[in-house]
Design an enzyme around this catalytic site. Structure first.
Site, PDB file in Angstrom:
ATOM      1  N   LYS A  47      -6.189  -6.245   3.352  1.00  0.00           N
ATOM      2  CA  LYS A  47      -5.572  -4.905   2.924  1.00  0.00           C
ATOM      3  C   LYS A  47      -4.007  -5.254   2.419  1.00  0.00           C
ATOM      4  CE  LYS A  47      -2.385  -4.505   6.446  1.00  0.00           C
ATOM      5  NZ  LYS A  47      -0.905  -4.330   6.378  1.00  0.00           N
ATOM      6  N   ASP A  99      -4.792  -2.383  13.431  1.00  0.00           N
ATOM      7  CA  ASP A  99      -5.219  -2.249  12.095  1.00  0.00           C
ATOM      8  C   ASP A  99      -6.882  -2.231  11.986  1.00  0.00           C
ATOM      9  OD1 ASP A  99      -2.841  -2.206  10.645  1.00  0.00           O
ATOM     10  OD2 ASP A  99      -2.720  -4.351  10.499  1.00  0.00           O
TER      11      ASP A  99
END
Length: 287
Positions: free
Chosen positions: A11, A137
């Site tokens: 990401k 995350d």
């Protein structure tokens, strides 16, 4: 023995704002996250004997409880009361300790793979509740795509997919401690990105507006430690990127390009230079 192969996508942070430090020591954030087409591959096999075994293509990675894959597998097996074991092979491509959530994505992929292999039918919400116990995350890495991340990262709102872009990712050969960066952040005086403007750009499907409002509060700590990050950002802009930003706590930098040829020229420029070993030309990934 059954097996499954899954991809664990990296990401980037299109926007990362740190609002405050909470009494429990965690930081409250407001971030715009986006998955990119850079990924690790995991092959996950069930075994008849209990235990967790991990093998990887990188000799310096731990294969015990110090690896998030191991901890994700242990947590899943405990949660679902599985008696059998698991054997996991990791083919690592996402740079390590880079601000790209590689470890978190590997953990998320492990939970997803085991849920399918053992046919336990845990919902995405249930997997995310497990994931946040592994790292802030991990819930996002289970969701993937474009998302607004709030709280400590566990409050997620899916967002419209951004317009297509060529994303050039460059990681300088330095290591950054996320803990150090957060501990030395002065949120009151650090610059704060306009997250609402990013959300508006996504809704409008405007890549130029999106690129114009990229921002990361953590740059105020990491860039003084590693000035090469600022130099890479500037170089990407000079090579035609619409916008450039450090991802996460760094040190990885990405540039967004609308023009394929400009992106390829920039890629080869960095590939033959000192950062070539970890330079990647990729793009956004959405389900």
């Amino acid at each position: 023995m059954e097996s499954i192969q899954v991809k664990a996508y990296a990401k980037i942070n299109l926007g990362l704002d740190v609002l405050r430090r909470r009494p429990d020591g965690y930081h409250e954030v407001r971030m715009v996250m986006q998955t990119i087409r850079l990924f690790d591959k995991l092959t996950v096999r069930t075994t008849h004997t209990p235990g967790i075994t991990i093998r990887t293509n990188l000799s310096y990675l731990p294969c015990d409880e110090n690896n998030l894959i191991y901890r994700a597998a242990a947590l899943f097996l405990e949660e679902t009361r599985q008696k059998a074991g698991v054997y996991i092979t990791l083919e690592k491509h996402i740079p390590v300790a880079a601000g790209l959530a590689g470890g978190s994505s590997d953990a998320a992929a492990t939970l997803t793979a085991l849920n399918e292999l053992y046919r336990t039918g845990l919902s995405l919400k249930h997997l995310q509740e497990l994931g946040v116990r592994l790292g802030a995350d991990v819930p996002y890495c289970l969701l993937q795509g474009a998302a607004l991340s709030e709280g400590i990262g566990e409050i997620l709102t899916p967002l419209p997919a951004p317009p297509a872009a060529h994303c050039l990712v460059v990681k300088p050969p330095v290591s950054v401690s996320t803990r150090y960066v957060y501990e030395h952040l002065t949120a009151d005086t650090a610059p704060h990105p306009d997250i609402d403007a990013l959300l508006d750009a996504l809704k409008a499907g405007s890549l130029p507006n999106l690129a114009a409002h990229l921002g990361n509060t953590l740059e105020s700590v990491t860039i003084p430690l590693h000035p090469e990050i600022a130099a890479i950002k500037e170089e990407l802009l000079q090579l035609g990127a619409l916008g450039s930003l450090m991802s996460g706590s760094g040190p990885t930098v990405f540039g967004l390009f609308s023009d394929r040829q400009a992106a390829e020229r920039a890629f080869y420029h960095f590939k033959v230079g000192e950062y070539g070993r970890q330079t990647y030309l990729t793009g956004f990934w959405n389900r």
